[in-house]
Design an enzyme around this catalytic site. Sequence first.
Site, mmCIF file in Angstrom:
data_model
loop_
_atom_site.group_PDB
_atom_site.id
_atom_site.type_symbol
_atom_site.label_atom_id
_atom_site.label_comp_id
_atom_site.label_asym_id
_atom_site.label_seq_id
_atom_site.Cartn_x
_atom_site.Cartn_y
_atom_site.Cartn_z
ATOM 1 N N ASP A 215 -0.453 -3.842 5.879
ATOM 2 C CA ASP A 215 -1.125 -3.379 7.255
ATOM 3 C C ASP A 215 -2.601 -3.820 7.284
ATOM 4 O OD1 ASP A 215 1.614 -2.522 7.654
ATOM 5 O OD2 ASP A 215 0.834 -0.058 7.716
ATOM 6 N N ASP B 164 6.096 4.340 4.762
ATOM 7 C CA ASP B 164 7.102 3.163 5.443
ATOM 8 C C ASP B 164 6.838 1.821 4.729
ATOM 9 O OD1 ASP B 164 4.119 3.227 6.538
ATOM 10 O OD2 ASP B 164 5.012 2.040 8.211
ATOM 11 N N HIS B 165 6.040 2.012 3.579
ATOM 12 C CA HIS B 165 6.100 0.497 2.624
ATOM 13 C C HIS B 165 6.207 0.814 1.451
ATOM 14 C CE1 HIS B 165 3.679 -1.665 5.963
ATOM 15 N NE2 HIS B 165 3.573 -0.452 6.203
ATOM 16 N N HIS C 69 -7.387 -0.335 5.246
ATOM 17 C CA HIS C 69 -6.624 0.526 5.866
ATOM 18 C C HIS C 69 -5.989 1.547 4.717
ATOM 19 C CE1 HIS C 69 -2.881 1.238 8.017
ATOM 20 N NE2 HIS C 69 -2.217 1.081 6.879
ATOM 21 N N HIS D 262 0.661 -1.254 -0.023
ATOM 22 C CA HIS D 262 0.085 -0.129 -0.056
ATOM 23 C C HIS D 262 0.797 1.402 -0.006
ATOM 24 C CE1 HIS D 262 0.838 -0.640 4.268
ATOM 25 N NE2 HIS D 262 0.291 0.616 4.566
ATOM 26 N N HIS E 53 4.520 -5.192 9.911
ATOM 27 C CA HIS E 53 4.860 -4.500 11.166
ATOM 28 C C HIS E 53 4.901 -5.851 12.270
ATOM 29 C CE1 HIS E 53 4.832 -0.231 10.247
ATOM 30 N NE2 HIS E 53 3.709 -0.815 9.542
ATOM 31 N N HIS F 152 1.509 3.903 1.964
ATOM 32 C CA HIS F 152 1.983 4.513 2.946
ATOM 33 C C HIS F 152 3.720 4.822 2.883
ATOM 34 C CE1 HIS F 152 -1.701 3.930 5.798
ATOM 35 N NE2 HIS F 152 -1.654 5.049 5.025
HETATM 36 ZN ZN LIG Z 1 0.087 1.781 6.562
#
Ligand SMILES: [Zn+2]
Length: 263
Positions: free
Chosen positions: A141, A61-62, A120, A57, A180, A59
Amino acid sequence: MTRMTVKKIPALKDNFMYLVVCNETKNAAIVDPVEPSRVLEVAKESGVTLNKVLTTHHHWDHAGGNAELFKRYQEDASLGQLAIYGGNDDRIPNLTNPVGQDDTLQIGNLKVRCISTPCHTTSHICYYIESAEDKVVFTGDTLFLAGCGRFFEGTPQQMYDALITKLSALPDDTKVYCGHEYALNNLRFGNTVEPNNEDVLKLLNIAKDADLDGRRAMVPSTIGQEKRTNVFMRVHESSVQKFVGKSDPLGTMQALRAAKDKF
Ligand SMILES: [Zn+2]
């Protein structure tokens, strides 16, 4: 030698990147390469040809490493071509191959099936791979060990569809590789919701002992384990419904997420 190897690569504070290797062809893909230098290092050490990115996705941090990794491939022809897969979303940098529900792709001889799990984020994708010996799913996530992602861009109904209709339908022995390491906190919440769930308690004790080394110890889970221990996969259970004072699975999903947000 088995046909598939999954290498777990811890990144940032509590993220995971995963290198997926077809051992027959030495072709590889990387899931959520937020640290491109580390990814190239591991690919080199492993002696594989890395030519695909699987983005769960948008975001940062991905997907935040996509642009840099893409640039490295453009600058160094010896690396070959890099294809970047992900849900159809212009917030995913350098997306070359948008995918949706039941789309398939190959990593060498491994066949990957895309599972669309909006909630999400609207374009979240999970990736399922089945080989002769092994079944794995990369859940980003959407599904965590003993938890699920926040409903930033979706509804309880969508998370219900993702967790109960789609992911619960995968074989119980499917290994779950999530985005995570939140096992300890999630299991503490699970233990609060279902204090009499022995399977949760057992895992919670393992997670406590694994505290420092938790990023190595807890992931992967399995779909079967999640069905027994993840309260968000258990919204049909009266024990879980009772905790939030609801009698229907959807209302339970919504109230459970609200309770976890405050936990
Ligand atoms: Zn996320």
